[in-house]
Every structure is written in C-alpha cells, then in structure tokens.
Design an enzyme around this catalytic site. Sequence first.
Site, PDB file in Angstrom:
ATOM      1  N   THR A  54       0.851  -1.199   0.000  1.00 11.73           N
ATOM      2  CA  THR A  54       0.000   0.000   0.000  1.00 11.73           C
ATOM      3  C   THR A  54       0.884   1.246   0.000  1.00 11.73           C
ATOM      4  O   THR A  54       2.076   1.163  -0.304  1.00 11.73           O
ATOM      5  CB  THR A  54      -0.975  -0.042   1.211  1.00 11.73           C
ATOM      6  OG1 THR A  54      -1.927   1.024   1.073  1.00 11.73           O
ATOM      7  CG2 THR A  54      -0.257   0.115   2.539  1.00 11.73           C
ATOM      8  N   ASN A  55       0.329   2.404   0.349  1.00 10.23           N
ATOM      9  CA  ASN A  55       1.124   3.634   0.436  1.00 10.23           C
ATOM     10  C   ASN A  55       0.616   4.469   1.609  1.00 10.23           C
ATOM     11  O   ASN A  55      -0.293   4.060   2.323  1.00 10.23           O
ATOM     12  CB  ASN A  55       1.066   4.409  -0.894  1.00 10.23           C
ATOM     13  CG  ASN A  55      -0.369   4.766  -1.260  1.00 10.23           C
ATOM     14  OD1 ASN A  55      -1.078   5.410  -0.496  1.00 10.23           O
ATOM     15  ND2 ASN A  55      -0.810   4.323  -2.426  1.00 10.23           N
ATOM     16  N   HIS A  56       1.203   5.650   1.791  1.00 11.31           N
ATOM     17  CA  HIS A  56       0.911   6.435   2.993  1.00 11.31           C
ATOM     18  C   HIS A  56      -0.351   7.282   2.905  1.00 11.31           C
ATOM     19  O   HIS A  56      -0.610   8.081   3.800  1.00 11.31           O
ATOM     20  CB  HIS A  56       2.088   7.383   3.289  1.00 11.31           C
ATOM     21  CG  HIS A  56       3.290   6.671   3.824  1.00 11.31           C
ATOM     22  ND1 HIS A  56       3.272   5.980   5.002  1.00 11.31           N
ATOM     23  CD2 HIS A  56       4.540   6.542   3.324  1.00 11.31           C
ATOM     24  CE1 HIS A  56       4.464   5.456   5.221  1.00 11.31           C
ATOM     25  NE2 HIS A  56       5.253   5.779   4.210  1.00 11.31           N
TER      26      HIS A  56
END
Length: 402
Positions: free
Chosen positions: A211-213
């Site tokens: 995923t990402n932030h």
Amino acid sequence: MRPFDGRRVLLGVTGGIAAYKTAALARDLTLAGAEVDVVLTRSAREFVGAITFEALTGRPVHDQLVAAGHALDHIRLPREAHVIVVAPATADFIARAAAGRADDLLAASLLAAGPAPVLIVPAMNDRMWAHPQTTANVARLREFGYYVLEPDTGLLASREEGSGPGRMPEPAAIREHIARLLEPASSLTGRKIVVTAGPTREPLDPVRYLTNHSTGKMGVALASAAWRRGAQVTLVAGPLDVALPAGPRVVAVETTEQMAAAVRETLGDAEALIMAAAPADFRPRDVAGQKIKKGAAAPAVAMEFTTDILKSTRDARPANCVVIGFALETQDLEAGARAKLAAKECDLIVANRVEADAGFSADTNRVTILGRDGAREELPLQSKTAVADAILDRLAGMLDGR
Ligand code: CTP
C-alpha cells in the site's frame, strides 16, 4: 471566522434517552459560533434539564407555550431561526407533528415556521421506527418538505443491540446535516459527483499487502465539502485512516481493480469525477493462497501494473463530465503534473508537493491547480478543507460553463 458565526439555530428536544447527545450537539454548535435557542418538550425535561442547555448555549431555554410575558415565542423563535432542528424526535413527537398539532411550544413553532429549513432527527426503539404508523408519519413530514434523517443501527437505550435502525445519529453527523441546510443553493446543488479517496491495498498473501501512505484526508474533505454544497456525492473509498463523512454515499473498496470497477459503475451519470485517491500502481503478480513462510531466502516478489483508473475511464466518461486528477510528485512537480493532465485527459490537475506540512497525513496542503487550457493557480498552504473549497469553486465555474 467560525463555521456557524451569525447563524441562529432553533434546537427542539423531545423526551428520549438520546437527549443526552443533543446536549453535546448544543455545545458543539455554540462553540462553532451559532446562537442556539433550545426548546424542550415537557417529557424532554425528564431526561436533560433546562439548566444544562442554558449553561451549554449561554442562552435562556424555552419550554412553555404561554410563558409570562412571552406568549408569542412560538411565532418569534421559528421566524428568527435560520434552521430548525428537532433532535431527538420521538415517535410521539413525529406523530404530533404529522398531525399538525400545536399543543406545546415546539409543535406550535413548527407550524409557525417560515422559510427556515426543518431537520427532524428521529430516535426510538427499532420496532417503533419500523412500525407502519411511524413510516406513514415520517412520509407525511417529508411531504411538508422537512428533512428527516434515517436513524442509525446499533446499541439502543435499552442496552440491546437493535436489530434495525432506531438509534439517533451522532452529534457530528447531525452537525454536518445542519451545515448543509444552511448552505445557500449553488452551482453544485443537485450535481452528481464521484470522489475517490485513500490508498488501495494489493494482497501478497492472506496476511500481507502492498500500500502507500495515503490517509484519505484530502478526498474526504472534497467529498464532505461537495456534499455540504448540495451535491449528490458518491465517495469511493479505499481503507481510510480518517472517519467516513456523514453525508455522501460511500462505496468501500480494497484493491485498485475494485476501485476501478466502482468508479466505472458510478460514472454513468456523473457530472464530475475527482480522483483524489492514491491507488497502488503495482501489485504482486501472484497472490499466495497461504501465508508465505520464512524460508532459507527472502522471497522475490514479481509485480505487475494495476489499471490506471483515470486513463481507463477516458472512453466511458459521460459527455461534459468534468474530470479532476491529482498529481503527487517528489521532483519536477509541474512538468510531471502537466504530463499527467494530458495523458489522463483531465480538465484540471491538482499538483501536490510532498513536504512536511502538505501531502499525505498532514491536515494542511499546498497545491497548484493546472488547467487543460494552460491556466495555473498556486494556492497558499491552508487546511485541506480550504483546499477542497478552492477546487470546488473551480469545478462550479466549469460546470456552469457547460
Ligand atoms: N491514478 C489512477 N489510477 C492509478 C493510479 C493513479 O487513476 N492506478 C490517478 C490518481 O488518483 C491521481 C492521478 O492518477 O488523480 C495521478 O496519480 P499519481 O500517483 O500522481 O500518478 P501515477 O499515474 O500513479 O504516476 P507515477 O506513479 O508515475 O507518478
């Protein structure tokens, strides 16, 4: 300037356990700048006393139809209000209002109300809410033009989990609805807008994902602000770190492919698409059926591209649908953003620099809005809500021109 400065709210309270939550609402609206005139029914006083509301609002509380020297409160109070809210509204009060009774100050105030919108917030046992008599009474109130909120499902006053709706929505959600009713009609009123928010998750095995932030703050701010301005908003949300907004219809997704499918489904009659989400661009090519064990060597993960959602909608967008993308860059911000504007055929692109007080988890953002027509507008560092409003002002202008 506070959001409710200069706004006058007539807050009617009827006799239900949920009246304790209305005390929190009264405080919240007062702190946000509103002048809150509380009207209690006789049975409401059994649940929360006038002193509590007087202390929280700093204003006298009204509970008599014919009070000494104030015989015309039922005319004055609704006329002075910008919005009239009844929370909680019991089954009995809803029945009285549907029948046009004027046997106490609150019921009489509804009859004497002028142009101010009326918001009814029901709260009762789930069986009482489901009774056809209540359904018919609510339908009647809606015929009068009152906004009647749907109750939540969940723990009821009897400490039982209701099997259906009946529970009063939380004060924060009621406040959002009040804010929407106070908003003047605008170019966004009634417009169908799809907003995406948050990251997506691409599974590697049953317990791990990529995923990402992204937190979803910017997308949620946009969805909330558009809804407050009267739009019909669908929020396609990945797994968010922030609470879901009260008003918009929410479609929850997990992966980029699910987000792409949800956007495609909702796009049919959309007048605008705002892609504020940060969908994962790659995913593990093979998803292990079982948890990957620690072997002798760390696993090498082969990746493949996911769908580029914006690009994939290029042929499926309704004519005149305004498309707004975001571009997140760590270098060459504007050149990168312009390239994406062209490749993804957007009308506007919001270029987002990654820096300490802007970008993913911050409450503020500093963006430059670039238009297909070459327009360029640099906005100062400000709250994500203010950035959302600035973007929606541009959108409103473009919708007006189409
Ligand atoms: N976007 C999309 N589908 C994806 C990835 C991104 O529709 N699979 C959208 C985003 O919601 C955003 C815009 O495309 O509105 C730009 O996203 P960004 O992450 O900045 O760019 P990418 O296209 O992913 O390109 P790169 O990662 O190379 O910067």
